[in-house]
Design an enzyme around this catalytic site. Structure first.
Site, PDB file in Angstrom:
ATOM      1  CB  THR A 161      -0.913   0.043   1.245  1.00 41.78           C
ATOM      2  OG1 THR A 161      -0.092   0.116   2.410  1.00 41.78           O
ATOM      3  CG2 THR A 161      -1.782  -1.205   1.348  1.00 41.78           C
ATOM      4  CG  HIS A 162       0.355   4.298   1.427  1.00 44.37           C
ATOM      5  ND1 HIS A 162      -0.453   5.418   1.363  1.00 44.37           N
ATOM      6  CD2 HIS A 162      -0.249   3.468   2.317  1.00 44.37           C
ATOM      7  CE1 HIS A 162      -1.488   5.268   2.177  1.00 44.37           C
ATOM      8  NE2 HIS A 162      -1.392   4.084   2.768  1.00 44.37           N
ATOM      9  CB  SER A 283      18.215   2.922 -25.655  1.00 47.69           C
ATOM     10  OG  SER A 283      19.013   4.059 -25.908  1.00 47.69           O
ATOM     11  CE  LYS A 289      16.871   2.522 -20.979  1.00 49.51           C
ATOM     12  NZ  LYS A 289      16.494   3.443 -19.956  1.00 49.51           N
ATOM     13  CG  ASN A 291      13.613   1.355 -22.648  1.00 48.02           C
ATOM     14  OD1 ASN A 291      14.273   1.226 -21.606  1.00 48.02           O
ATOM     15  ND2 ASN A 291      14.003   2.121 -23.646  1.00 48.02           N
ATOM     16  CD  GLU A 296       7.935   3.586 -20.728  1.00 51.58           C
ATOM     17  OE1 GLU A 296       8.755   3.846 -19.849  1.00 51.58           O
ATOM     18  OE2 GLU A 296       8.196   3.652 -21.943  1.00 51.58           O
ATOM     19  CD  GLN A 328     -20.634  15.769 -39.052  1.00 47.59           C
ATOM     20  OE1 GLN A 328     -21.686  15.744 -39.680  1.00 47.59           O
ATOM     21  NE2 GLN A 328     -19.595  16.466 -39.445  1.00 47.59           N
ATOM     22  CE  LYS A 331     -21.536  10.043 -37.196  1.00 48.88           C
ATOM     23  NZ  LYS A 331     -21.890  11.099 -36.285  1.00 48.88           N
TER      24      LYS A 331
HETATM   25  N1  ARG Z   1     -23.210  13.428 -40.567  1.00 47.38           N
HETATM   26  C1  ARG Z   1     -24.284  13.647 -39.656  1.00 47.38           C
HETATM   27  C2  ARG Z   1     -23.893  13.184 -38.248  1.00 47.38           C
HETATM   28  O1  ARG Z   1     -22.991  12.460 -38.138  1.00 47.38           O
HETATM   29  C3  ARG Z   1     -25.478  12.869 -40.110  1.00 47.38           C
HETATM   30  C4  ARG Z   1     -26.761  13.485 -39.692  1.00 47.38           C
HETATM   31  C5  ARG Z   1     -26.948  14.779 -40.356  1.00 47.38           C
HETATM   32  N2  ARG Z   1     -28.256  15.260 -40.127  1.00 47.38           N
HETATM   33  C6  ARG Z   1     -28.562  16.515 -40.403  1.00 47.38           C
HETATM   34  N3  ARG Z   1     -29.780  16.880 -40.175  1.00 47.38           N
HETATM   35  N4  ARG Z   1     -27.701  17.370 -40.842  1.00 47.38           N
HETATM   36  O2  ARG Z   1     -24.481  13.578 -37.266  1.00 47.38           O
END
Ligand code: ARG
Length: 476
Positions: A161-162, A283, A289, A291, A296, A328, A331
């Protein structure tokens, strides 16, 4: 529609000209959302069937559309069909592909749906599909740790611990302590999947559709458990992205803790573990070395996984219903989390499964730093001494050893008697790592007995997860 500039756009009739370059460059997402193409095509097939059952496509039209979707999918897979700089997003690109194959018939597929319900559907499909692949990699890392644990069920190690020596533990127990969080991560992925298996298709832009669609049939065809109960929520909700990113961020945190320990274990000062050459780096200037770069990177990449979660939560905060273009931004963090972990997990699994555990060094370190002091205190408790006093007496023994620069077992019988009338030479029986470990027999504790039981349970649970991880949830 094809504009004066030749681009296919899903909107534009009410606009007097094409978008400014600066707008187009900002708004384009096809460079990253192209990953959704197979899922968009899948959803399009389901939507075509529903339109046909609603009498909006005749059987010949349905046949032509399904054949064109198959052909387009093939062309996407071979790279023969690719998005262009003029395609705003994956939905636009695929509609262009369909129009190229079918002419105006291709435009019929847009009836009753919008990019808003499409993108929410595609991303759910994508993430549900990839979550299983992620689970496969988590199980493989857990397997590597479990396998090393099975070889070290009774290897003594200095539990900390610690980062200070605390009490002896078995190294198998320690390794399994890195498996348990991964098992919880798998639990979290499964729970998340249950909540994510809801189909937004049929919600249209936000209000549902006046066409006689069948959202339940589409949901079923796409492997979802049910259609969304509220069309506005369905297009506005990105909880499933935020929650997925929480799970991946937490996996990142777990990997960073394992990574940090491997960095310590492989240092010259610890010397508990030696990495296989294939999973270590050298290295450019220091020939000696070796590593632990994988460890990491496990520590370092947790930063971007946490960052992705924060980015999406911050993007969603305060957004009015329903769809806003801000969304948007959901994603790239999600794709990045999957891609980061799909690189990191196999490298860590390889590093762990090939590392050599230096049992001799671990065993030698186990009793160092008065790690058996608690055993002495517990011995006194068994003699009827209140723990408070036992703690005090043992502390005095440690202080005496510190002054003399010796270990507890080096103290003489007289020393023991001088420190406390309750101490006698038989206390030495508990002053060994072996007895300390053997005394730990309760479930979940570090003794070799309970660790063997834990190991069997972990192996059984991993077998169950192995099956879950390869279940096909998206009918592709
Ligand atoms: N490329 C847009 C997104 O990923 C798709 C939906 C777009 N919808 C709109 N009403 N402009 O969110």
């Amino acid at each position: 529609m094809s504009d004066s500039d030749g681009a296919t756009r899903l909107w534009g009739a009410r606009f007097s000209g094409g978008p400014a370059d600066a707008l187009a460059r900002l708004s384009v997402s096809v460079q990253f959302d192209w990953r959704l193409a197979p899922y968009d095509l899948l959803a399009s097939r389901a939507h075509a069937r529903v339109l046909s059952r609603a009498g909006l496509l005749d059987p010949a039209e349905l046949g032509q559309i399904l054949a064109a979707l198959d052909d387009l999918e093939q062309a996407c897979a071979t790279g023969e069909f690719r998005p262009t700089v003029d395609d705003e997003d994956v939905h636009t690109a695929l509609e262009r592909g369909l129009l190229e194959r079918l002419g105006s018939l291709g435009g019929k597929l847009r009836a009753g749906r919008s990019r808003n319900d499409q993108v929410a559907t595609d991303l759910r499909l994508y993430l549900r599909d990839h979550a299983r692949g992620l689970a496969v990699s988590v199980v493989e890392l857990a397997d590597a740790l479990t396998e090393q644990a099975s070889r070290n069920i009774d290897t003594p190690a200095p539990g900390m611990t610690h980062v200070q020596h605390a009490q002896p533990v078995t190294f198998g127990h320690w390794l399994l302590a890195h498996v348990q969080p991964l098992l919880r991560d798998l639990d979290r992925l499964r729970d998340w999947d249950g909540r994510t298996a809801i189909s937004p298709l049929g919600s249209g832009a936000l209000a549902g559709s006046s066409l006689p669609l069948d959202p339940a049939a589409v949901a079923k065809e796409l492997g979802f458990t049910a259609p969304a109960p509220n069309s506005m929520d369905a297009v506005a909700d990105r909880d499933f992205v935020a929650e997925f990113l929480f799970v991946t961020a937490l996996i990142g945190v777990h990997l960073s803790r394992l990574g940090e320990e491997v960095v310590l274990w492989t240092s010259t000062e610890f010397g508990w573990v030696e990495l296989d050459d294939a999973f270590a780096t050298g290295s450019s200037i220091m020939p000696q070395k070796k590593n632990a770069d994988i460890a990491e990177l496990a520590r370092g990449k947790s930063g971007r996984l946490i960052g992705g979660l924060i980015a999406v939560l911050t993007m969603l905060k305060g957004l009015p219903l329903t769809y806003d273009r801000d969304m948007q931004e959901d994603k790239e963090p999600a794709f990045d989390a999957i891609e980061t972990l799909s690189l990191l997990l196999p490298a860590l699994a390889g590093m762990i499964s090939t590392m050599t555990v230096r049992v001799d060094r671990l065993a030698a370190a186990a009793p160092v730093g008065f790690s058996l002091a608690t055993e002495v205190a517990d011995w006194l408790v068994r003699k009827g001494v209140p723990f408070r006093d036992a703690h005090e007496i043992t502390g005095k023994l440690v202080a005496l050893c510190s002054v003399r620069e010796c270990e507890l077992e080096d103290l003489t019988d007289d020393d023991l008697k001088t420190v406390s009338e309750h101490l006698d030479p038989s206390v030495r029986e508990v002053m060994s790592v072996e007895s300390a470990l053997a005394a730990r027999t309760t479930p979940g504790s570090t003794g070799p007995g309970p660790v063997a039981e834990q190991l069997a349970q972990v192996q059984h649970r991993l077998d169950t997860w192995r099956q879950w991880a390869v279940e096909k949830v998206v009918p592709r």
